[in-house]
Design a protein around this motif. Structure first.
Motif, PDB file in Angstrom:
ATOM      1  N   VAL A 116     -51.678  83.145 -14.878  1.00 61.01           N
ATOM      2  CA  VAL A 116     -52.826  83.214 -15.789  1.00 61.01           C
ATOM      3  C   VAL A 116     -52.927  84.597 -16.428  1.00 61.01           C
ATOM      4  CG1 VAL A 116     -55.348  83.172 -15.921  1.00 61.01           C
ATOM      5  CG2 VAL A 116     -54.129  81.425 -14.605  1.00 61.01           C
ATOM      6  N   LEU A 117     -52.823  85.635 -15.636  1.00 58.09           N
ATOM      7  CA  LEU A 117     -52.955  87.002 -16.143  1.00 58.09           C
ATOM      8  C   LEU A 117     -51.880  87.324 -17.175  1.00 58.09           C
ATOM      9  CD1 LEU A 117     -53.792  88.875 -12.800  1.00 58.09           C
ATOM     10  CD2 LEU A 117     -55.369  88.193 -14.626  1.00 58.09           C
ATOM     11  N   ASP A 118     -50.676  86.809 -16.985  1.00 60.90           N
ATOM     12  CA  ASP A 118     -49.584  87.075 -17.924  1.00 60.90           C
ATOM     13  C   ASP A 118     -49.815  86.444 -19.290  1.00 60.90           C
ATOM     14  OD1 ASP A 118     -48.245  88.539 -16.034  1.00 60.90           O
ATOM     15  OD2 ASP A 118     -46.872  86.933 -15.453  1.00 60.90           O
ATOM     16  N   SER A 162     -62.067  78.062 -16.710  1.00 64.14           N
ATOM     17  CA  SER A 162     -61.270  77.564 -15.586  1.00 64.14           C
ATOM     18  C   SER A 162     -59.958  77.003 -16.113  1.00 64.14           C
ATOM     19  CB  SER A 162     -62.026  76.476 -14.818  1.00 64.14           C
ATOM     20  OG  SER A 162     -63.166  77.008 -14.170  1.00 64.14           O
ATOM     21  N   ILE A 163     -58.854  77.425 -15.513  1.00 68.13           N
ATOM     22  CA  ILE A 163     -57.518  76.943 -15.888  1.00 68.13           C
ATOM     23  C   ILE A 163     -57.008  76.080 -14.745  1.00 68.13           C
ATOM     24  CG2 ILE A 163     -55.192  77.569 -16.586  1.00 68.13           C
ATOM     25  CD1 ILE A 163     -57.869  80.209 -16.670  1.00 68.13           C
ATOM     26  N   GLU A 164     -56.717  74.836 -15.062  1.00 66.07           N
ATOM     27  CA  GLU A 164     -56.307  73.892 -14.022  1.00 66.07           C
ATOM     28  C   GLU A 164     -54.811  73.598 -14.112  1.00 66.07           C
ATOM     29  OE1 GLU A 164     -57.850  69.681 -12.024  1.00 66.07           O
ATOM     30  OE2 GLU A 164     -58.677  70.396 -13.924  1.00 66.07           O
ATOM     31  N   PHE A 165     -54.133  73.688 -12.988  1.00 70.40           N
ATOM     32  CA  PHE A 165     -52.713  73.395 -12.880  1.00 70.40           C
ATOM     33  C   PHE A 165     -52.562  72.082 -12.107  1.00 70.40           C
ATOM     34  CE2 PHE A 165     -53.088  77.880 -13.440  1.00 70.40           C
ATOM     35  CZ  PHE A 165     -51.958  78.307 -14.124  1.00 70.40           C
ATOM     36  N   LYS A 166     -51.879  71.118 -12.691  1.00 75.84           N
ATOM     37  CA  LYS A 166     -51.667  69.838 -12.022  1.00 75.84           C
ATOM     38  C   LYS A 166     -50.186  69.545 -11.890  1.00 75.84           C
ATOM     39  CE  LYS A 166     -55.984  67.426 -13.110  1.00 75.84           C
ATOM     40  NZ  LYS A 166     -56.592  66.202 -13.696  1.00 75.84           N
ATOM     41  N   LYS A 192     -62.021  89.398 -14.657  1.00 74.92           N
ATOM     42  CA  LYS A 192     -62.144  89.277 -13.211  1.00 74.92           C
ATOM     43  C   LYS A 192     -61.847  87.848 -12.792  1.00 74.92           C
ATOM     44  CE  LYS A 192     -65.438  89.793  -9.373  1.00 74.92           C
ATOM     45  NZ  LYS A 192     -66.847  90.124  -9.012  1.00 74.92           N
ATOM     46  N   ILE A 193     -60.969  87.671 -11.794  1.00 74.23           N
ATOM     47  CA  ILE A 193     -60.720  86.350 -11.233  1.00 74.23           C
ATOM     48  C   ILE A 193     -61.806  86.081 -10.191  1.00 74.23           C
ATOM     49  CG2 ILE A 193     -59.142  84.944  -9.861  1.00 74.23           C
ATOM     50  CD1 ILE A 193     -56.827  86.395 -11.144  1.00 74.23           C
ATOM     51  N   VAL A 194     -62.597  85.042 -10.412  1.00 70.46           N
ATOM     52  CA  VAL A 194     -63.720  84.772  -9.514  1.00 70.46           C
ATOM     53  C   VAL A 194     -63.411  83.652  -8.523  1.00 70.46           C
ATOM     54  CG1 VAL A 194     -65.436  85.617 -11.135  1.00 70.46           C
ATOM     55  CG2 VAL A 194     -64.777  83.208 -11.213  1.00 70.46           C
ATOM     56  N   ARG A 195     -62.375  82.862  -8.809  1.00 71.54           N
ATOM     57  CA  ARG A 195     -61.985  81.799  -7.874  1.00 71.54           C
ATOM     58  C   ARG A 195     -60.517  81.477  -8.073  1.00 71.54           C
ATOM     59  NH1 ARG A 195     -65.615  76.497  -7.176  1.00 71.54           N
ATOM     60  NH2 ARG A 195     -66.933  78.141  -6.282  1.00 71.54           N
ATOM     61  N   SER A 196     -59.812  81.266  -6.980  1.00 66.00           N
ATOM     62  CA  SER A 196     -58.386  80.953  -7.043  1.00 66.00           C
ATOM     63  C   SER A 196     -58.050  79.965  -5.933  1.00 66.00           C
ATOM     64  CB  SER A 196     -57.557  82.230  -6.886  1.00 66.00           C
ATOM     65  OG  SER A 196     -56.171  81.948  -6.905  1.00 66.00           O
ATOM     66  N   GLN A 239     -42.982  73.097  -4.554  1.00 70.40           N
ATOM     67  CA  GLN A 239     -43.773  72.637  -3.413  1.00 70.40           C
ATOM     68  C   GLN A 239     -44.803  71.584  -3.813  1.00 70.40           C
ATOM     69  OE1 GLN A 239     -45.471  75.850  -1.145  1.00 70.40           O
ATOM     70  NE2 GLN A 239     -43.565  77.025  -1.104  1.00 70.40           N
ATOM     71  N   ASN A 240     -44.740  71.170  -5.081  1.00 72.00           N
ATOM     72  CA  ASN A 240     -45.640  70.121  -5.579  1.00 72.00           C
ATOM     73  C   ASN A 240     -47.121  70.511  -5.402  1.00 72.00           C
ATOM     74  OD1 ASN A 240     -45.893  67.613  -6.896  1.00 72.00           O
ATOM     75  ND2 ASN A 240     -46.385  66.576  -4.980  1.00 72.00           N
ATOM     76  N   LEU A 241     -47.421  71.781  -5.735  1.00 68.26           N
ATOM     77  CA  LEU A 241     -48.776  72.292  -5.579  1.00 68.26           C
ATOM     78  C   LEU A 241     -49.572  72.193  -6.878  1.00 68.26           C
ATOM     79  CD1 LEU A 241     -48.212  75.571  -3.505  1.00 68.26           C
ATOM     80  CD2 LEU A 241     -49.018  73.347  -2.680  1.00 68.26           C
ATOM     81  N   SER A 242     -50.845  71.853  -6.764  1.00 68.95           N
ATOM     82  CA  SER A 242     -51.800  71.887  -7.871  1.00 68.95           C
ATOM     83  C   SER A 242     -52.870  72.913  -7.525  1.00 68.95           C
ATOM     84  CB  SER A 242     -52.444  70.517  -8.094  1.00 68.95           C
ATOM     85  OG  SER A 242     -51.482  69.551  -8.457  1.00 68.95           O
ATOM     86  N   GLY A 243     -53.625  73.363  -8.521  1.00 70.01           N
ATOM     87  CA  GLY A 243     -54.663  74.345  -8.228  1.00 70.01           C
ATOM     88  C   GLY A 243     -55.493  74.690  -9.444  1.00 70.01           C
TER      89      GLY A 243
END
Length: 231
Positions: free
Chosen positions: A62-64, A89-93, A48-52, A26-30
């Motif tokens: 990320v958790l895996d 912070s882990i960034e996906f592009k 704890k995930i504080v932002r998604s 779906q060509n998603l980044s996040g």
């Protein structure tokens, strides 16, 4: 440890999360931001995930990957055991199929009140102006009179040799000899700390004038182990 490494933590080992298939098609980044604690071996817990963003799309990836992560808390370099909670912070592009995953440098979420940022500590055995944490904490000029390089640990055949980092708190008696060793941090395995303990009991310290220290002192020493070359 880098000499200037005092303000935030250091992510020394990690595995890039796998880009989710649905996000790829779906060509998603996040971005996913996590908070966690760090134990004396650099392992993370109390996660704890504080932002998604977008919510829930990249969380599982990320958790895996987190079991492969190793972190050195910045406070370990000053022999402080109350390591602060850290944030990454882990960034996906996804740029039209060109995928990338990057992680920010860990930063402390909170710093205990009343405790200043620790000063840089000299690398290896080159120590000067070591704080006297037993008596007046005034800066003095000390140097190592006798040291022995810790030996790289002998791992089992199925363990891959890795880089290791240790921070040790040494109690040095008035005669300059080491009376006690407390391993504050040993990453990623306790064997590195054991190697430091075995070697450091033979250390001796003196003033830059060649005299005995005169009073009991506590010094904080970082060690770096490398499987190839010097450590």
């Amino acid at each position: 440890m880098p000499a200037g490494y005092v303000h935030d933590s250091l992510l020394t080992r990690w595995k890039k999360p796998v880009y989710p298939g649905e996000a790829r098609t779906q060509n998603l980044s996040g971005k996913v931001t996590i908070e966690f604690e760090v134990d004396p071996y650099g392992r993370i817990f109390s996660l704890k995930i504080v932002r998604s963003e977008p919510a829930g799309v990249f969380d599982e990836a990320v958790l895996d990957s987190l079991k492969y992560w190793s972190v050195i808390p910045y406070r370990a370099s000053a022999c402080r055991r109350n390591f602060p909670r850290s944030r990454v912070s882990i960034e996906f592009k996804n740029d039209n199929g060109d995928l990338s995953v990057t992680a920010s440098r860990p930063i402390p979420v909170e710093r205990p009140a009343g405790i200043p940022t620790p000063p840089p500590i000299a690398r290896s055995f080159s120590l000067s102006k070591v704080p006297d944490s037993v008596a007046t904490r005034q800066a003095i000029d000390l140097r190592w009179k006798k040291t022995e390089q810790p030996k790289y640990p002998a791992f089992t055949p199925w363990q891959i040799p890795v880089n290791g980092d240790v921070v040790a708190e040494l109690l040095v008696n008035a005669d300059g000899k080491v009376a006690n060793i407390d391993i504050v941090f040993s990453s990623p395995y306790p064997q590195f700390g054991n190697a430091v303990r075995d070697a450091a009991m033979d250390f001796e310290m003196e003033t830059t004038a060649g005299e005995k220290p005169g009073v009991d002192r506590i010094v904080c020493v970082p060690f770096s182990f490398r499987p190839k070359g010097k450590h």
